[in-house]
Design an enzyme around this catalytic site. Sequence first.
Site, PDB file in Angstrom:
ATOM      1  N   LYS A 246       0.832  -1.206   0.000  1.00  0.00           N
ATOM      2  CA  LYS A 246       0.000   0.000   0.000  1.00  0.00           C
ATOM      3  C   LYS A 246       0.862   1.251   0.000  1.00  0.00           C
ATOM      4  O   LYS A 246       0.592   2.214  -0.730  1.00  0.00           O
ATOM      5  CB  LYS A 246      -0.905   0.009   1.225  1.00  0.00           C
ATOM      6  CG  LYS A 246      -1.838   1.221   1.293  1.00  0.00           C
ATOM      7  CD  LYS A 246      -2.394   1.459   2.676  1.00  0.00           C
ATOM      8  CE  LYS A 246      -1.346   2.063   3.598  1.00  0.00           C
ATOM      9  NZ  LYS A 246      -1.904   2.530   4.883  1.00  0.00           N
ATOM     10  N   ASN A 247       1.911   1.256   0.820  1.00  0.00           N
ATOM     11  CA  ASN A 247       2.730   2.459   0.966  1.00  0.00           C
ATOM     12  C   ASN A 247       3.604   2.741  -0.253  1.00  0.00           C
ATOM     13  O   ASN A 247       4.207   3.811  -0.334  1.00  0.00           O
ATOM     14  CB  ASN A 247       3.593   2.366   2.224  1.00  0.00           C
ATOM     15  CG  ASN A 247       2.771   2.500   3.492  1.00  0.00           C
ATOM     16  OD1 ASN A 247       1.673   3.058   3.479  1.00  0.00           O
ATOM     17  ND2 ASN A 247       3.282   1.974   4.592  1.00  0.00           N
TER      18      ASN A 247
ATOM     19  N   ARG B  63      -4.237  10.356   5.305  1.00  0.00           N
ATOM     20  CA  ARG B  63      -3.188  11.365   5.376  1.00  0.00           C
ATOM     21  C   ARG B  63      -2.303  11.390   4.134  1.00  0.00           C
ATOM     22  O   ARG B  63      -1.766  12.437   3.768  1.00  0.00           O
ATOM     23  CB  ARG B  63      -2.311  11.115   6.604  1.00  0.00           C
ATOM     24  CG  ARG B  63      -2.932  11.507   7.921  1.00  0.00           C
ATOM     25  CD  ARG B  63      -1.883  11.420   9.018  1.00  0.00           C
ATOM     26  NE  ARG B  63      -0.634  12.035   8.594  1.00  0.00           N
ATOM     27  CZ  ARG B  63      -0.366  13.345   8.667  1.00  0.00           C
ATOM     28  NH1 ARG B  63      -1.259  14.167   9.141  1.00  0.00           N
ATOM     29  NH2 ARG B  63       0.794  13.817   8.254  1.00  0.00           N
TER      30      ARG B  63
ATOM     31  N   CYS C 181      -2.939  12.123  13.844  1.00  0.00           N
ATOM     32  CA  CYS C 181      -3.506  10.784  13.797  1.00  0.00           C
ATOM     33  C   CYS C 181      -3.285  10.137  15.153  1.00  0.00           C
ATOM     34  O   CYS C 181      -2.640  10.697  16.031  1.00  0.00           O
ATOM     35  CB  CYS C 181      -2.879   9.960  12.679  1.00  0.00           C
ATOM     36  SG  CYS C 181      -1.160   9.557  12.961  1.00  0.00           S
TER      37      CYS C 181
ATOM     38  N   ASP D  20       6.281  -0.056  12.305  1.00  0.00           N
ATOM     39  CA  ASP D  20       5.065  -0.790  11.969  1.00  0.00           C
ATOM     40  C   ASP D  20       5.124  -2.259  12.389  1.00  0.00           C
ATOM     41  O   ASP D  20       4.112  -2.957  12.319  1.00  0.00           O
ATOM     42  CB  ASP D  20       4.771  -0.695  10.467  1.00  0.00           C
ATOM     43  CG  ASP D  20       4.278   0.687  10.068  1.00  0.00           C
ATOM     44  OD1 ASP D  20       3.808   1.430  10.950  1.00  0.00           O
ATOM     45  OD2 ASP D  20       4.364   1.029   8.870  1.00  0.00           O
TER      46      ASP D  20
END
Length: 334
Positions: A22-23, A93, A117, A305
Amino acid sequence: MDKIIIQGGRRLKGTVQVSGAKNAALPILFSSILTEGWNEFENIPELRDIRTTCRLLEKLGLDVDPKKNGRVSVSSNGMRSFTATYDLVKTMRASVLVMGPLLARVKKAKVSLPGGCAIGARPINLHLKAFEQMGAKIQIEQGYVIARAKKLHGAKIHFDTVTVTGTENVMMAAALADGETILENAAQEPEVVDLANALNKMGARVFGAGTGTITVEGVDELKGTTHRVIADRIEAGTFLIAAAMTGGDVWVEGIEPLMLEALISKLREAGVKISEEEHRIHLTADLPLMASDVITAPYPGFATDFQAQFMALMTTATGTSVITENIFENRFLQ
């Protein structure tokens, strides 16, 4: 989905395929703003943030055609807007990544302030400072960042702290700027490298991605391309930790082991057996594991993460482990 019910107590065993990152997918989708013609992106994960990105691109006037099997086609030829509205930015974001491409391509961008966040503030001041160094005028009005530039120019930019989205945003802006831009203390994550590779396929001249210094030589235009997004190292590492926690025997496929070097080192320190092959990793674990300390750091260090998952793993280990979080000030609140 209101809740997830998990019936535990079972040893994980088998083979699992890693999804696209995703990133990496998000900035690469946004990079299509820079190009003429169609882009064909592959290995795009089916996630809410991806759908939000596609909606934002459509609001800007781009043609977005999601297809089956992780393929998305994007063309910016119909782009008619330069505004990223609050209703979309508040949910993701990473929407701030439209600013660099819009500034470079249409010389203006209006992007809602993303706010904070749950795990930390994550301000965008480093992005804005860099754009100003490149010739942009920045205003904050009614909750929006408004950036304008007659033409962005190259600059020597030093990031006070490592910022992944800042590196990506400025790298995209620099691709169409006049002259050479040098990014110092740049993020070294594989996702940054993947974006640089996609930009270079489009005709950009980006050098040094994956190191602390990235050089971008601006070009006049970029063309559409085909690009396959890299595998999600966070998903892959989460599978590895889950397998270790259950004393499992698991193959994780579709991932380059080098991207997980810091995590693999810590898992081995805890007593996990890991073998690395091209595009896949094999893990076996015998319980109980041994305690291992971790300190989170920017890539290539131990990723923040992975911190929560590794902490859960250490609750099953013999001995005392110390977890030090250096990236997000509120990560332990989750």
